[in-house]
Design an enzyme around this catalytic site. Sequence first.
Site, short mmCIF file in Angstrom:
data_model
loop_
_atom_site.label_atom_id
_atom_site.label_comp_id
_atom_site.label_asym_id
_atom_site.label_seq_id
_atom_site.Cartn_x
_atom_site.Cartn_y
_atom_site.Cartn_z
N ASN A 1 -5.24 -8.15 -6.74
CA ASN A 1 -4.15 -8.89 -6.06
C ASN A 1 -4.39 -10.40 -6.00
OD1 ASN A 1 -3.28 -6.23 -3.70
ND2 ASN A 1 -2.35 -6.75 -5.66
N ASP B 1 3.28 0.45 -1.33
CA ASP B 1 3.89 -0.35 -2.40
C ASP B 1 5.38 -0.56 -2.15
OD1 ASP B 1 3.92 -1.76 -4.75
OD2 ASP B 1 4.13 0.01 -6.03
C1 FPP Z 1 2.23 -3.92 -1.77
O1 FPP Z 1 3.59 -4.28 -1.98
C2 FPP Z 1 1.73 -4.41 -0.49
C3 FPP Z 1 0.68 -5.27 -0.31
C4 FPP Z 1 -0.10 -5.81 -1.44
C5 FPP Z 1 0.25 -5.74 1.01
C6 FPP Z 1 0.33 -4.76 2.15
C7 FPP Z 1 -0.34 -5.30 3.33
C8 FPP Z 1 -0.01 -5.05 4.62
C9 FPP Z 1 1.14 -4.19 5.03
C10 FPP Z 1 -0.84 -5.69 5.70
C11 FPP Z 1 -1.80 -4.79 6.37
C12 FPP Z 1 -3.16 -5.32 6.21
C13 FPP Z 1 -4.22 -5.19 7.05
C14 FPP Z 1 -5.58 -5.54 6.57
C15 FPP Z 1 -4.10 -4.71 8.44
P1 FPP Z 1 3.95 -5.21 -3.22
O2 FPP Z 1 3.78 -6.63 -2.77
O3 FPP Z 1 3.10 -4.84 -4.38
O4 FPP Z 1 5.45 -4.89 -3.48
P2 FPP Z 1 6.19 -4.88 -4.91
O5 FPP Z 1 5.58 -3.75 -5.69
O6 FPP Z 1 7.61 -4.61 -4.54
O7 FPP Z 1 5.98 -6.21 -5.54
#
Ligand code: FPP
Length: 263
Positions: free
Chosen positions: A83, A35
Site C-alpha cells: 500500500n 476492500d
Molecule cells: C481498502 O480499500 C482499505 C484500506 C487500504 C484501508 C482500511 C483501513 C481502515 C478501515 C482503518 C483501520 C485501521 C486501523 C489500524 C485501526 P481500498 O482503498 O483498497 O478501496 P478500493 O479497492 O475501492 O480502491
Amino acid sequence: MARTQPVPPPAHPTGATPPPIPKKFIPQHVAVVMDGNGRWANERGLPRTEGHRAGEAALLDVVAGAIEMGIPYVTAYAFSTENWKRSPSEVAFIMRFSTEVLQRQLETLKTWGVRIRWAGRRPKLWKNVIEELEHCERETIDNTVCTLTMCVNYGGRAEIADAAAAIAADAVAGKIKPGNITEKTIQKYLDEPDLPDVDLFLRSSGEQRISNFLLWQSAYAEMIFMNVLWPDVDRRTLWEAVEEYARRDRRYGGAVDAVANDK
Ligand code: FPP
C-alpha cells in the site's frame, strides 16, 4: 485487583441477532480484507479518504457481530506492504487515520473484552502508528472475549521471508538443526505464532484475490468474496458469510468416495 467484566456490544440498530448456528460450525478465526473504501467514496463523488472514514464503523460492527456469534479471532487487513505505492497524501491519511481509529475505539473495544494485536513490519511504518498499536496491545493484553489483530504494514510473503531469515540466523547460531525444521518451526517464527489457522477468509468489494494476506495461515481457509463495498458491510454481512461457511464441506485434502464401497 478484580478485572472488570466485559460488557457485550450493543445490538445492531435493526435489532438483528445472529442466526442459530451450532458451535462446531462457527469459525474460530475470520480474516477480513476490508476492500472497496476508495470505490465507495468515488461512487459518491467523494475523495477516497472518505471511504476509509466510513470503513471505521464497518470494522467496529463486524467485531461486535463476531463477539455476538462467539468468533474468538478476527484479523483485519488495514495496510499492506504494497500500500506504500498509493499517493503520498493517501498514505499519510491512512497513517494518521489508523492512529485516530485506535485512539477513538480503544475504550469501546476494552469494554467489550477485545484484545488488540498488531501484525506487520516496523520499518517504514510511522512511529506514532507503532506507538498507538503497542499501547493498545498493552492495554488489552488480558482481554479474552475476542482477539482483533490489525495487520498494518503487513504482507504474507514478507512475514514468511522474515521467519525464514530468523530461522536461518538461529541455524547459523547453532540453536536449530536445519534437518529439524518443520512446518511447526515456521509457524513459531511468524509474527503472531499463536494465532490459529484462518477458517474463513472474507473479502469485500467483489474482488476475488488474496492480495498477500495471511498466506501461511490461510492454507485451508474457506474463501468468501462478498459483493459489497467495505463501508456497506456490517455484522449481518459477517453472519451471512458464516451461514455459507457452515454449509461448506471442509476436507483438508481428505476425500470420501460416495459411490465405491471401499473400506
Ligand atoms: C481498502 O480499500 C482499505 C484500506 C487500504 C484501508 C482500511 C483501513 C481502515 C478501515 C482503518 C483501520 C485501521 C486501523 C489500524 C485501526 P481500498 O482503498 O483498497 O478501496 P478500493 O479497492 O475501492 O480502491
